[in-house]
Scaffold this motif. Sequence first.
Motif, mmCIF file in Angstrom:
data_model
loop_
_atom_site.group_PDB
_atom_site.id
_atom_site.type_symbol
_atom_site.label_atom_id
_atom_site.label_comp_id
_atom_site.label_asym_id
_atom_site.label_seq_id
_atom_site.Cartn_x
_atom_site.Cartn_y
_atom_site.Cartn_z
ATOM 1 N N THR A 13 53.785 41.777 57.436
ATOM 2 C CA THR A 13 52.523 41.345 56.818
ATOM 3 C C THR A 13 51.861 42.507 56.091
ATOM 4 O O THR A 13 51.357 42.367 54.966
ATOM 5 N N LEU A 14 51.873 43.669 56.736
ATOM 6 C CA LEU A 14 51.283 44.851 56.120
ATOM 7 C C LEU A 14 52.063 45.272 54.873
ATOM 8 O O LEU A 14 51.472 45.658 53.862
ATOM 9 N N LEU A 15 53.377 45.212 54.947
ATOM 10 C CA LEU A 15 54.207 45.559 53.788
ATOM 11 C C LEU A 15 53.945 44.611 52.617
ATOM 12 O O LEU A 15 53.930 45.020 51.453
ATOM 13 N N GLU A 19 52.660 45.627 48.942
ATOM 14 C CA GLU A 19 53.351 45.227 47.715
ATOM 15 C C GLU A 19 52.389 44.520 46.754
ATOM 16 O O GLU A 19 52.439 44.720 45.541
ATOM 17 N N LYS A 20 51.495 43.698 47.331
ATOM 18 C CA LYS A 20 50.501 42.996 46.513
ATOM 19 C C LYS A 20 49.574 43.988 45.816
ATOM 20 O O LYS A 20 49.248 43.836 44.634
ATOM 21 N N ALA A 21 49.182 45.031 46.554
ATOM 22 C CA ALA A 21 48.323 46.055 45.970
ATOM 23 C C ALA A 21 49.056 46.829 44.873
ATOM 24 O O ALA A 21 48.489 47.175 43.834
ATOM 25 N N TRP A 22 50.351 47.073 45.100
ATOM 26 C CA TRP A 22 51.169 47.791 44.120
ATOM 27 C C TRP A 22 51.305 46.986 42.831
ATOM 28 O O TRP A 22 51.172 47.511 41.727
ATOM 29 N N ASP A 23 51.535 45.682 42.975
ATOM 30 C CA ASP A 23 51.682 44.823 41.800
ATOM 31 C C ASP A 23 50.383 44.724 41.010
ATOM 32 O O ASP A 23 50.390 44.510 39.794
ATOM 33 N N ALA A 24 49.248 44.872 41.730
ATOM 34 C CA ALA A 24 47.956 44.734 41.069
ATOM 35 C C ALA A 24 47.598 45.945 40.212
ATOM 36 O O ALA A 24 46.706 45.875 39.366
ATOM 37 N N LEU A 25 48.307 47.057 40.423
ATOM 38 C CA LEU A 25 48.016 48.270 39.656
ATOM 39 C C LEU A 25 48.461 48.091 38.203
ATOM 40 O O LEU A 25 49.504 47.496 37.910
ATOM 41 N N GLN A 26 47.687 48.643 37.321
ATOM 42 C CA GLN A 26 48.084 48.615 35.915
ATOM 43 C C GLN A 26 49.289 49.519 35.711
ATOM 44 O O GLN A 26 49.467 50.510 36.427
ATOM 45 N N PRO A 27 50.139 49.208 34.773
ATOM 46 C CA PRO A 27 51.357 50.028 34.552
ATOM 47 C C PRO A 27 51.063 51.512 34.386
ATOM 48 O O PRO A 27 51.831 52.357 34.818
#
Length: 605
Positions: A13-15, A19-27
């Motif tokens: 769940t934490l991972l 991953e969700k936070a990582w995807d939300a970052l701008q390129p």
Amino acid sequence: MPAQRKPEEIVPTLLACLEKAWDALQPIHKKDEKIVSGFKEIETELDKMKDWEGKLIKRFRTLVQDIDNDVWFDRLKHGNADDILNGLKLIRKSVTSVKQLFPAKESQVTEITHSMLFTGKDQTSEDQAVGKDQTMSEEWSRLGVEEKIYVSKAISDFRKSFDCLESNQLKVCSLCLSIFPENSIMKKRPLIYWWIGEGMVAKTSEKTAEEVGEDVFGQLINESFIIPKVENHSPNINSFIVHPWIRRMLISVAKGLHFFEFNPTGMPSNDHRHAFLFAGLDASASVMPDGILTVFNVNCQYLRFELDWLSRLNRVEVLQLGRWQNSVEHHIEVEYEVSLNGLGSQTSLRYLSLRGISRLTNLPRSVLKLINLEILDLRACHSLEKLPSDISALRNLTHLDVSECYLLERMPDGIHKLSALQVLKGFVIGSVGRNPCKLSQLAQLKRLRKLSIRIGNEAVGEGEFSNLENFEALEILIISCGAVTEVTKDALKTISVPPKLKKLDLWCIPFEDMPNWLKPGVLQYLEKLYITGGELKSLKNQGEQTWKVKILRLKYLKNLKINEQELQTMFPEVEYLEVKCNKEIDRDEYDLDITRNKRQNEKQL
């Protein structure tokens, strides 16, 4: 055989959240080396936790299968004694395999805890750690992680360790561990005092309430609910931490039993029995519910009370306003000393802690109305100048701690009339003021087990120590010397030893050679000997008798000349040794050798 259920694992769940936070970052942010490195570091640590969690769940599943199966119940109903014992051995083996996964060393605990909290850096202080934990708990709550943790199979499995505790007393005392912020380093004594104050532990026909509390504390260590903080392999445990997963399990149980209430971030909130004080919130009695039993300062640094707040409390039994933390740097101030004037209205109060509170110069006289008070903890109140006169009104007092109150220059008359007193810490010997209580008068306290004495700057009266042999129940004696005069030296030479003394702790004693009373033939029952500071040059004594001491500490004795062979000859039964005196002894290696030999002897037995 019960059906297998797929556990709801926490780390995946934490991972997923990561991953969700990582995807939300701008390129553009994904190209930043520090950001990429930070995410990779957290992901690596969580992967380690995933492996640990998987092993834990697997071993718990094995334990469930061993206990909850038809063969086991058939043995209980129809099997003979050998069959049942064999079954118990298998269950013990499963329990041991689970407990082995709990980290035993502080470094391992720190690594796991920091991984769980998304932090890869060392904390600079306890307060910073608590602050970061609370911030992260709020983030977890926002993401819904906390809720999933508390209803997870992992917490359910940990709950079995709570259900298997031997007594209701042990269960109730363990729930108190849930209210402390994650990663906190706690002192043992305030916790035991709290148990006594709320009546969770009580005296028996054979033991005092404090001794019962020590037993409970030891059992919680054995059950891995408490992780002791050990320094230099010392057998004495004075502080501890609680593993984060154990804490979460206890929160879940406490909420379910309505023992404590908690907010979504996992911090305790006021209920019908308890009120908690937090940093950043006004410690006003107006937010305290009626009829509460305990007011507990969790991390409030500045105590700002309305002047009539105490009069609003009806039957409070515990006022833990002072410091419970291990760190002496944790600072607490009371804004208005007069806000404590209403203490006398709390006639049900059993435990009052003002430990470590500054700007408190005097206790209000109304404290003398606390006829049910058993424990008064004023330790490290550095501004405290005097205690109320005629303190004998506190007839049920069993513990009085005024140690580290360095502005306190005398003891008020009447302490020797506290017939229930068992522990007195910080007794000041001095001739300041009118009719101070004399040390010799304390011989009237037939239940006094622990006594610490501070010799002030004033002259010590003649024969002040000559009647210590009349302290019939005294087992622990601590003597600390301030400014030393010739009169003080002469008085210390006349010490008569209490007959049941088991621990002697001497600070800055002004002797170059061992005095006549500091010999094994005189201290026949002594198990612990601590000598810190002073002018001592030699431990040699007349005669061939050896000490029976088990724990020996020799610290900051710059003039002491002794080698390892002499120590072994003089103290043949020592199990723990701590020496910080000169370079003639490799203290760490000698200490480890003694500890190792002790363990080998235990195995042979």
